[in-house]
Motif scaffolding. Structure first.
Motif, mmCIF file in Angstrom:
data_model
loop_
_atom_site.group_PDB
_atom_site.id
_atom_site.type_symbol
_atom_site.label_atom_id
_atom_site.label_comp_id
_atom_site.label_asym_id
_atom_site.label_seq_id
_atom_site.Cartn_x
_atom_site.Cartn_y
_atom_site.Cartn_z
ATOM 1 N N TYR A 40 -0.903 -16.221 2.827
ATOM 2 C CA TYR A 40 0.495 -16.354 2.403
ATOM 3 C C TYR A 40 0.559 -17.195 1.137
ATOM 4 O O TYR A 40 -0.188 -18.168 0.990
ATOM 5 C CB TYR A 40 1.310 -17.026 3.512
ATOM 6 C CG TYR A 40 2.751 -17.271 3.157
ATOM 7 C CD1 TYR A 40 3.663 -16.224 3.111
ATOM 8 C CD2 TYR A 40 3.188 -18.549 2.861
ATOM 9 C CE1 TYR A 40 4.985 -16.457 2.777
ATOM 10 C CE2 TYR A 40 4.515 -18.793 2.527
ATOM 11 C CZ TYR A 40 5.409 -17.741 2.491
ATOM 12 O OH TYR A 40 6.717 -17.970 2.156
ATOM 13 N N GLU A 81 5.378 -10.459 -7.299
ATOM 14 C CA GLU A 81 5.969 -10.040 -6.033
ATOM 15 C C GLU A 81 5.004 -9.237 -5.169
ATOM 16 O O GLU A 81 5.206 -9.125 -3.961
ATOM 17 C CB GLU A 81 7.259 -9.273 -6.299
ATOM 18 C CG GLU A 81 8.302 -10.187 -6.930
ATOM 19 C CD GLU A 81 9.634 -9.505 -7.171
ATOM 20 O OE1 GLU A 81 9.825 -8.367 -6.700
ATOM 21 O OE2 GLU A 81 10.485 -10.137 -7.824
ATOM 22 N N GLU A 82 3.942 -8.702 -5.760
ATOM 23 C CA GLU A 82 2.938 -7.975 -4.975
ATOM 24 C C GLU A 82 2.276 -8.879 -3.942
ATOM 25 O O GLU A 82 1.797 -8.401 -2.915
ATOM 26 C CB GLU A 82 1.858 -7.378 -5.889
ATOM 27 C CG GLU A 82 2.304 -6.160 -6.649
ATOM 28 C CD GLU A 82 1.139 -5.528 -7.392
ATOM 29 O OE1 GLU A 82 0.148 -5.153 -6.734
ATOM 30 O OE2 GLU A 82 1.227 -5.448 -8.625
ATOM 31 N N GLU A 84 3.602 -10.933 -1.967
ATOM 32 C CA GLU A 84 4.365 -11.013 -0.726
ATOM 33 C C GLU A 84 3.775 -10.082 0.330
ATOM 34 O O GLU A 84 3.610 -10.457 1.492
ATOM 35 C CB GLU A 84 5.833 -10.651 -1.001
ATOM 36 C CG GLU A 84 6.764 -11.115 0.073
ATOM 37 C CD GLU A 84 8.208 -10.959 -0.350
ATOM 38 O OE1 GLU A 84 8.955 -10.313 0.401
ATOM 39 O OE2 GLU A 84 8.579 -11.479 -1.422
ATOM 40 N N GLU A 85 3.434 -8.870 -0.090
ATOM 41 C CA GLU A 85 2.850 -7.882 0.824
ATOM 42 C C GLU A 85 1.328 -7.917 0.828
ATOM 43 O O GLU A 85 0.705 -7.518 1.813
ATOM 44 C CB GLU A 85 3.305 -6.469 0.432
ATOM 45 C CG GLU A 85 4.793 -6.229 0.575
ATOM 46 C CD GLU A 85 5.244 -6.277 2.020
ATOM 47 O OE1 GLU A 85 4.516 -5.775 2.901
ATOM 48 O OE2 GLU A 85 6.328 -6.842 2.273
ATOM 49 N N SER A 86 0.727 -8.384 -0.268
ATOM 50 C CA SER A 86 -0.735 -8.345 -0.414
ATOM 51 C C SER A 86 -1.286 -9.666 -0.958
ATOM 52 O O SER A 86 -1.814 -9.728 -2.063
ATOM 53 C CB SER A 86 -1.125 -7.204 -1.358
ATOM 54 O OG SER A 86 -0.646 -5.977 -0.889
#
Length: 126
Positions: A40, A81-82, A84-86
């Protein structure tokens, strides 16, 4: 480990690559390896201000949570922002796809206080 020549290093294991008045900031290959698998990343919002040597976020791995220190002062103009998912992009590509934030520098003279590649390698004993 990889340590590019064309960036400046902060003693707290962040880096900055400058183009004009914009700096892209991330963590070093050494830092991501020491942290282990990144789970995270807590980053500021676009428009937030960051201060040189101040904490602008945190990064968590299976081992530990660490503060992120800004190498310069300025305004956040982009956030990756990538992540956040990765968040693993920080491990896979700390200097490219795993960048953290982009900042419009408020004082380019602050760059003079940062470490060159050789100095950073000495600091981490490589």
């Amino acid at each position: 480990m990889h340590f590019p020549e064309d960036i400046k290093y902060h003693p707290e294991h962040t880096w900055i690559k400058v183009a004009g008045d914009t700096g892209t900031i991330g963590i070093t290959d050494y830092a991501q390896e020491e942290l282990g698998e990144i789970l995270y990343v807590d980053l500021p919002q676009v428009g937030d201000k960051v201060e040189k040597d101040g904490i602008f976020g945190a990064i968590e791995s299976g081992k530990v949570s660490s503060d992120l220190y800004s190498p310069v002062s300025g305004e956040v103009i982009a956030v990756n922002e990538e992540l956040e998912e990765s968040p693993e992009l920080v491990n896979e590509s700390p200097y490219d796809k795993g960048w953290l934030i982009k900042v419009r520098l408020s004082d380019t003279s602050e760059l003079e206080d940062l470490l060159e590649r050789r100095e950073y390698l000495e600091k981490i004993n490589i």
